[in-house]
Design a protein around this motif. Structure first.
Motif, PDB file in Angstrom:
ATOM      1  N   THR A   1      -3.585  14.388   7.739  1.00 59.65           N
ATOM      2  CA  THR A   1      -4.824  13.783   7.259  1.00 59.65           C
ATOM      3  C   THR A   1      -5.588  13.188   8.434  1.00 59.65           C
ATOM      4  OG1 THR A   1      -5.743  12.243   5.627  1.00 59.65           O
ATOM      5  CG2 THR A   1      -3.748  11.552   6.766  1.00 59.65           C
ATOM      6  N   GLY A   2      -6.774  12.710   8.166  1.00 61.08           N
ATOM      7  CA  GLY A   2      -7.566  12.016   9.186  1.00 61.08           C
ATOM      8  C   GLY A   2      -7.337  10.517   9.114  1.00 61.08           C
ATOM      9  N   THR A   3      -8.164   9.791   9.828  1.00 63.35           N
ATOM     10  CA  THR A   3      -8.134   8.337   9.777  1.00 63.35           C
ATOM     11  C   THR A   3      -9.530   7.828   9.466  1.00 63.35           C
ATOM     12  OG1 THR A   3      -8.558   8.087  12.148  1.00 63.35           O
ATOM     13  CG2 THR A   3      -6.250   8.155  11.454  1.00 63.35           C
ATOM     14  N   GLU A   4      -9.593   6.690   8.786  1.00 64.06           N
ATOM     15  CA  GLU A   4     -10.861   6.033   8.482  1.00 64.06           C
ATOM     16  C   GLU A   4     -10.668   4.539   8.607  1.00 64.06           C
ATOM     17  OE1 GLU A   4     -12.314   6.980   4.579  1.00 64.06           O
ATOM     18  OE2 GLU A   4     -12.531   9.111   5.039  1.00 64.06           O
ATOM     19  N   PRO A   5     -11.495   3.868   9.430  1.00 63.36           N
ATOM     20  CA  PRO A   5     -11.427   2.396   9.449  1.00 63.36           C
ATOM     21  C   PRO A   5     -11.889   1.853   8.098  1.00 63.36           C
ATOM     22  CG  PRO A   5     -13.228   3.201  10.813  1.00 63.36           C
ATOM     23  CD  PRO A   5     -12.493   4.408  10.316  1.00 63.36           C
ATOM     24  N   GLU A   6     -11.372   0.720   7.726  1.00 62.00           N
ATOM     25  CA  GLU A   6     -11.773   0.074   6.478  1.00 62.00           C
ATOM     26  C   GLU A   6     -12.927  -0.876   6.771  1.00 62.00           C
ATOM     27  OE1 GLU A   6     -10.879   0.262   3.181  1.00 62.00           O
ATOM     28  OE2 GLU A   6      -9.816   2.055   3.829  1.00 62.00           O
ATOM     29  N   PRO A   7     -14.095  -0.646   6.216  1.00 62.83           N
ATOM     30  CA  PRO A   7     -15.244  -1.530   6.461  1.00 62.83           C
ATOM     31  C   PRO A   7     -14.917  -2.977   6.113  1.00 62.83           C
ATOM     32  CG  PRO A   7     -15.917   0.426   5.246  1.00 62.83           C
ATOM     33  CD  PRO A   7     -14.418   0.430   5.284  1.00 62.83           C
ATOM     34  N   GLY A   8     -15.189  -3.871   7.051  1.00 66.71           N
ATOM     35  CA  GLY A   8     -14.956  -5.288   6.825  1.00 66.71           C
ATOM     36  C   GLY A   8     -13.512  -5.723   6.927  1.00 66.71           C
ATOM     37  N   GLU A   9     -12.585  -4.795   7.167  1.00 67.42           N
ATOM     38  CA  GLU A   9     -11.162  -5.132   7.282  1.00 67.42           C
ATOM     39  C   GLU A   9     -10.590  -4.404   8.492  1.00 67.42           C
ATOM     40  OE1 GLU A   9      -9.311  -6.060   3.098  1.00 67.42           O
ATOM     41  OE2 GLU A   9     -10.196  -4.054   3.046  1.00 67.42           O
ATOM     42  N   GLN A  42      -8.210  -4.769  10.430  1.00 63.52           N
ATOM     43  CA  GLN A  42      -6.761  -4.634  10.604  1.00 63.52           C
ATOM     44  C   GLN A  42      -6.203  -3.394   9.913  1.00 63.52           C
ATOM     45  OE1 GLN A  42      -8.282  -6.743   8.529  1.00 63.52           O
ATOM     46  NE2 GLN A  42      -6.940  -7.489   6.930  1.00 63.52           N
ATOM     47  N   PHE A  43      -7.038  -2.694   9.105  1.00 66.72           N
ATOM     48  CA  PHE A  43      -6.575  -1.529   8.364  1.00 66.72           C
ATOM     49  C   PHE A  43      -7.227  -0.250   8.860  1.00 66.72           C
ATOM     50  CE2 PHE A  43      -6.180  -4.990   5.232  1.00 66.72           C
ATOM     51  CZ  PHE A  43      -4.844  -4.864   4.901  1.00 66.72           C
ATOM     52  N   VAL A  44      -6.434   0.820   8.951  1.00 65.61           N
ATOM     53  CA  VAL A  44      -6.933   2.171   9.176  1.00 65.61           C
ATOM     54  C   VAL A  44      -6.343   3.031   8.058  1.00 65.61           C
ATOM     55  CG1 VAL A  44      -6.952   4.181  10.703  1.00 65.61           C
ATOM     56  CG2 VAL A  44      -7.086   1.879  11.675  1.00 65.61           C
ATOM     57  N   SER A  45      -7.210   3.558   7.199  1.00 65.69           N
ATOM     58  CA  SER A  45      -6.756   4.377   6.075  1.00 65.69           C
ATOM     59  C   SER A  45      -6.388   5.775   6.530  1.00 65.69           C
ATOM     60  CB  SER A  45      -7.858   4.474   5.016  1.00 65.69           C
ATOM     61  OG  SER A  45      -7.989   3.250   4.357  1.00 65.69           O
ATOM     62  N   LEU A  46      -5.476   6.371   5.803  1.00 67.10           N
ATOM     63  CA  LEU A  46      -5.059   7.756   5.992  1.00 67.10           C
ATOM     64  C   LEU A  46      -5.417   8.498   4.702  1.00 67.10           C
ATOM     65  CD1 LEU A  46      -1.582   6.888   7.536  1.00 67.10           C
ATOM     66  CD2 LEU A  46      -3.652   7.547   8.776  1.00 67.10           C
ATOM     67  N   PRO A  47      -6.719   8.786   4.513  1.00 61.52           N
ATOM     68  CA  PRO A  47      -7.177   9.324   3.222  1.00 61.52           C
ATOM     69  C   PRO A  47      -6.547  10.672   2.891  1.00 61.52           C
ATOM     70  CG  PRO A  47      -8.888   9.534   4.879  1.00 61.52           C
ATOM     71  CD  PRO A  47      -7.781   8.734   5.506  1.00 61.52           C
ATOM     72  N   GLY A  48      -6.155  10.799   1.633  1.00 60.04           N
ATOM     73  CA  GLY A  48      -5.593  12.053   1.154  1.00 60.04           C
ATOM     74  C   GLY A  48      -4.141  12.289   1.500  1.00 60.04           C
ATOM     75  N   LEU A  89      -2.858   7.529  -4.177  1.00 58.83           N
ATOM     76  CA  LEU A  89      -2.226   6.384  -3.538  1.00 58.83           C
ATOM     77  C   LEU A  89      -2.963   6.074  -2.251  1.00 58.83           C
ATOM     78  CD1 LEU A  89       0.348   4.511  -3.652  1.00 58.83           C
ATOM     79  CD2 LEU A  89       1.470   6.229  -2.243  1.00 58.83           C
ATOM     80  N   VAL A  90      -3.271   4.814  -2.023  1.00 57.06           N
ATOM     81  CA  VAL A  90      -3.854   4.405  -0.750  1.00 57.06           C
ATOM     82  C   VAL A  90      -2.721   4.328   0.268  1.00 57.06           C
ATOM     83  CG1 VAL A  90      -5.010   2.527   0.490  1.00 57.06           C
ATOM     84  CG2 VAL A  90      -5.715   3.111  -1.835  1.00 57.06           C
ATOM     85  N   VAL A  91      -2.906   4.957   1.414  1.00 55.54           N
ATOM     86  CA  VAL A  91      -1.952   4.873   2.518  1.00 55.54           C
ATOM     87  C   VAL A  91      -2.738   4.419   3.732  1.00 55.54           C
ATOM     88  CG1 VAL A  91      -0.272   6.097   3.956  1.00 55.54           C
ATOM     89  CG2 VAL A  91      -0.559   6.743   1.552  1.00 55.54           C
ATOM     90  N   ALA A  92      -2.249   3.385   4.415  1.00 52.92           N
ATOM     91  CA  ALA A  92      -2.980   2.854   5.562  1.00 52.92           C
ATOM     92  C   ALA A  92      -2.022   2.246   6.568  1.00 52.92           C
ATOM     93  CB  ALA A  92      -3.989   1.800   5.107  1.00 52.92           C
ATOM     94  N   VAL A  93      -2.474   2.210   7.816  1.00 55.43           N
ATOM     95  CA  VAL A  93      -1.786   1.476   8.872  1.00 55.43           C
ATOM     96  C   VAL A  93      -2.414   0.090   8.914  1.00 55.43           C
ATOM     97  CG1 VAL A  93      -1.395   1.335  11.366  1.00 55.43           C
ATOM     98  CG2 VAL A  93      -1.252   3.543  10.192  1.00 55.43           C
ATOM     99  N   GLN A  94      -1.573  -0.932   8.952  1.00 54.57           N
ATOM    100  CA  GLN A  94      -2.044  -2.310   9.025  1.00 54.57           C
ATOM    101  C   GLN A  94      -1.572  -2.927  10.330  1.00 54.57           C
ATOM    102  OE1 GLN A  94      -2.259  -5.611   5.809  1.00 54.57           O
ATOM    103  NE2 GLN A  94      -0.222  -5.794   6.684  1.00 54.57           N
ATOM    104  N   ALA A  95      -2.516  -3.419  11.130  1.00 53.32           N
ATOM    105  CA  ALA A  95      -2.196  -4.084  12.391  1.00 53.32           C
ATOM    106  C   ALA A  95      -1.765  -5.516  12.100  1.00 53.32           C
ATOM    107  CB  ALA A  95      -3.409  -4.076  13.311  1.00 53.32           C
TER     108      ALA A  95
END
Length: 126
Positions: free
Chosen positions: A31-39, A41-47, A52-58
């Protein structure tokens, strides 16, 4: 009566490792990566996992780990239900509650973030 569902898998990593972790997981999961607007510390891994939301949290501190979020239309009722199943409440922040499950894993109980997914997949609790 309230509803809840397992909504999110978070890959928690030290902040310095977040960019490389997001790159790795996006490639590993196709999948790709998408920063979370306004957050930031999160980078989403859409799809990565449909529905299910999957994300990396710093993390600013702490060890690498995975944790899950349970979204609900009644945070207090869901926390009471889970405490009855053996979790221990760790902290509360901005309407969210962090719990430690038997076995030591963290989970957060959060208000509904994805109304469509919630309506389609939530379990009703009496």
């Amino acid at each position: 009566m309230h509803r809840s569902r397992f909504s999110t898998l978070l890959i928690d990593v030290p902040a310095a490792d977040a960019p490389s972790a997001a790159g790795f997981w996006s490639q590993a999961l196709g999948t790709g990566t998408e920063p979370e607007p306004g957050e930031p510390q999160f980078v989403s891994l859409p799809g990565a996992f449909p529905g299910l939301v999957v994300a990396v949290q710093a993390l600013q501190d702490g060890e690498p780990r995975f944790h899950v979020d349970v979204e609900t239309d009644d945070v207090d009722a869901e926390v009471r239900r889970l405490v009855g199943l053996g979790v221990v409440e760790v902290s509360a922040w901005q309407g969210c509650r962090t719990l430690r499950a038997p076995g030591g894993h963290l989970l957060c109980v959060i208000p509904v973030h994805d109304p469509a997914g919630f309506a389609a997949h939530a379990t009703v609790w009496a």
